[in-house]
Design an enzyme around this catalytic site. Structure first.
Site, PDB file in Angstrom:
ATOM      1  N   PHE A 109       5.171  -4.771  -4.383  1.00 18.85           N
ATOM      2  CA  PHE A 109       6.059  -3.729  -3.827  1.00 18.85           C
ATOM      3  C   PHE A 109       5.511  -3.136  -2.548  1.00 18.85           C
ATOM      4  CE2 PHE A 109       4.729   0.733  -4.097  1.00 18.85           C
ATOM      5  CZ  PHE A 109       3.541   0.654  -4.807  1.00 18.85           C
ATOM      6  N   LYS A 110       4.225  -3.315  -2.284  1.00 20.49           N
ATOM      7  CA  LYS A 110       3.635  -2.793  -1.051  1.00 20.49           C
ATOM      8  C   LYS A 110       4.351  -3.345   0.194  1.00 20.49           C
ATOM      9  CE  LYS A 110       0.062  -0.868  -3.291  1.00 20.49           C
ATOM     10  NZ  LYS A 110       0.131  -1.249  -4.689  1.00 20.49           N
TER      11      LYS A 110
END
Ligand SMILES: *Cc1c(COP(=O)(O)O)cnc(C)c1O
Length: 493
Positions: A109-110
């Site tokens: 998700f970064k």
């Protein structure tokens, strides 16, 4: 819009400067002066695609950025995701949904923030008149490092140095970072855990001496960690997007409340959810899910944050954190934005490893949050059980969230629709996921990935396949005491 330091001793800055600097001069974190309320705009956002929704949310904070360029940047960033969809929502059962945030370039998700941050930072420097070379220092528990390297590689005027805990990341995560391409990147393993890396980076940031030395070499520092508001802000958007998707698919009506469950480490992801709630998104509870490093669970239950405890290495390494940086922003809010008190608590944390909040503050937190944790055995059981029941392969971080969600539902009887944030591809943790499902796994991460594919039919992401033949470029392992010299050496290269 102005941004203030949580510790109150730095002057307020605009959004461009807050992002360019990353951390306030007094060591505090930048927070927006107010939370813009967009509840009246939800209807209008229904027809937007992900990039448009993100741009709309961001523009409420980034008033100094030109809307059209921001929109172009969002379209570029989110065009890098599989099927052009940065944040698809998958229905699991009547009330349970998974928000898949791992379809970006590095499978975590970064990517949602770090595909956009280079634009935000570059533009922030331009608007603020910063002409020096920017050195981005990153401490990573595994995923931020790779996502930041990929985002910033070969960006002119920028160098990026990543510190990761030498034994604290998965094999795939390590290979992703150590094979990184680009002429402006450096990757260094530090003997220690994530907290050691994060503390080293924070110490470099707060050293006036290092700042002066870098300045004499024409270099200024910035951060790609979630202490930077530019990392946090893009994360607010997917809470909105998930909500709007549920409205569009007829699962909920506009205004109806839902819950979000967030696998949590440094408290950046879930804090973005809290900001979304402050902006008027109808969220009932933000459920904070931890692994065996359950310092946050205890904090929410007892009101005392106590980092003096055993550190566990788990199969969800990106959550193996004892000092959760972004919690500072939450306690700042619930203290009634009391800078002096926030500063004192952070000083206590640094000195004694702990601090307490008042009962009134704790009650305020309980209105928005629920917290629990899941140990290694339960995590493995959830991965196996979930695959059995739904044919869906969870990564260990997401499995922690599913376990906590399950407990929350049975404990509270809450029947609201619930969205679990899925933060990584299971293939980044191939051995542990395979072992959870079949009871055993080979040591080799690629072999395990192939077997996981055969067992589950879940497609192997092409980034994982490509990794196998990539050349390893970075092998350096250093002591905690050598982080400053590693940075200086890199700058002089
Ligand atoms: C970073 C990360 C987390 C934790 O997110 P925070 O913002 O640090 O709370 C959870 N899962 C994965 C896979 C991550 O990479």
């Amino acid at each position: 819009m102005k941004f203030l330091s949580t510790r109150g001793k730095s002057i307020a800055v605009n959004s461009a400067e807050a992002i360019a600097k990353g951390l306030a001069d007094d060591g505090g974190l930048f927070v927006p002066e107010t939370f813009p309320n967009v509840s009246a705009d939800l209807e209008k956002m229904l027809d937007m695609d992900y990039a448009e929704r993100a741009c709309f949310v961001l523009s409420k904070y980034l008033e100094e950025y030109d809307y059209q360029s921001l929109l172009t940047a969002c379209k570029n960033a989110y065009g890098k995701f599989e099927d052009n969809d940065a944040a698809p929502v998958v229905k699991i059962d009547d009330k349970l949904f998974i928000l898949e945030l791992f379809h970006g370039p590095t499978l975590a998700f970064k990517d949602i923030a770090l595909t956009l941050l280079p634009y935000l930072l570059r533009t922030g420097c331009d608007i603020s008149g910063i002409k020096e070379e920017v050195l981005i220092l990153v401490a990573t528990s595994g995923d931020t490092g790779k996502a930041a390297l990929e985002g910033f590689k070969d960006q002119p005027g920028i160098k990026i140095n990543v510190f990761y805990p030498s034994e604290g990341v998965s094999d795939m995560q390590k290979m992703q970072m150590c094979t990184q391409e680009g002429g402006n990147v450096n990757v260094v393993a530090v003997k220690g855990n994530f907290d050691d890396c994060q503390t080293a980076v924070k110490n470099i940031f707060s050293s006036k001496q290092i700042e002066a030395e870098l300045k004499s070499k024409g270099v200024v520092l910035s951060s790609a960690n979630s202490i930077n508001f530019g990392r946090l802000a893009p994360q607010i958007a997917y809470y909105f997007s998930a909500y709007l998707d549920l409205v569009n698919s007829g699962e909920i009506k506009i205004g109806e409340k839902i819950n979000f469950v967030v696998p949590t480490g440094n408290f950046g992801n879930i804090l973005a959810g809290y900001y979304a709630k402050q902006m008027g998104l109808p969220i009932e509870k933000l459920i904070c899910a931890s692994n065996a490093n359950n310092v946050l669970t205890e904090f929410f239950v007892s009101g005392e944050y106590n980092a003096n405890r055993e550190f566990f290495k788990t199969m969800s390494p990106s959550m193996d954190i004892l000092i959760s940086s972004n919690l500072e922003r939450l306690i700042f809010e619930v203290s009634g934005r009391d800078c002096a008190l926030t500063e004192k608590r952070m000083a206590d944390l640094k000195k004694t490893g702990k601090y307490v909040i008042t009962d009134a503050e704790k009650k305020l937190i309980e209105k928005s949050f629920y917290a629990d944790y899941c140990d290694e055995e339960d995590c493995a059981g959830v991965i196996a059980g979930f695959f059995d029941e739904y044919g869906y392969v969870l990564d260990p971080h997401t499995a922690v969230a599913i376990a906590v969600e399950d407990g929350y539902r049975s404990y509270t009887g809450d029947e609201l629709n619930t969205v679990v944030l899925s933060t990584a591809s299971a293939y980044k943790f191939s051995q542990n996921v395979l072992k959870s499902i079949t009871g055993k796994a080979p040591e080799d991460a690629f072999k395990a990935a192939n077997m996981l594919n055969q067992e589950t039919a879940a497609p192997i992401p092409e980034q994982i396949v490509a990794l196998k033949t990539k050349e390893r470029r970075f092998n350096k392992v250093i002591d905690r005491t050598e982080t400053v010299s590693a940075v200086m050496e890199f700058i002089e290269k």
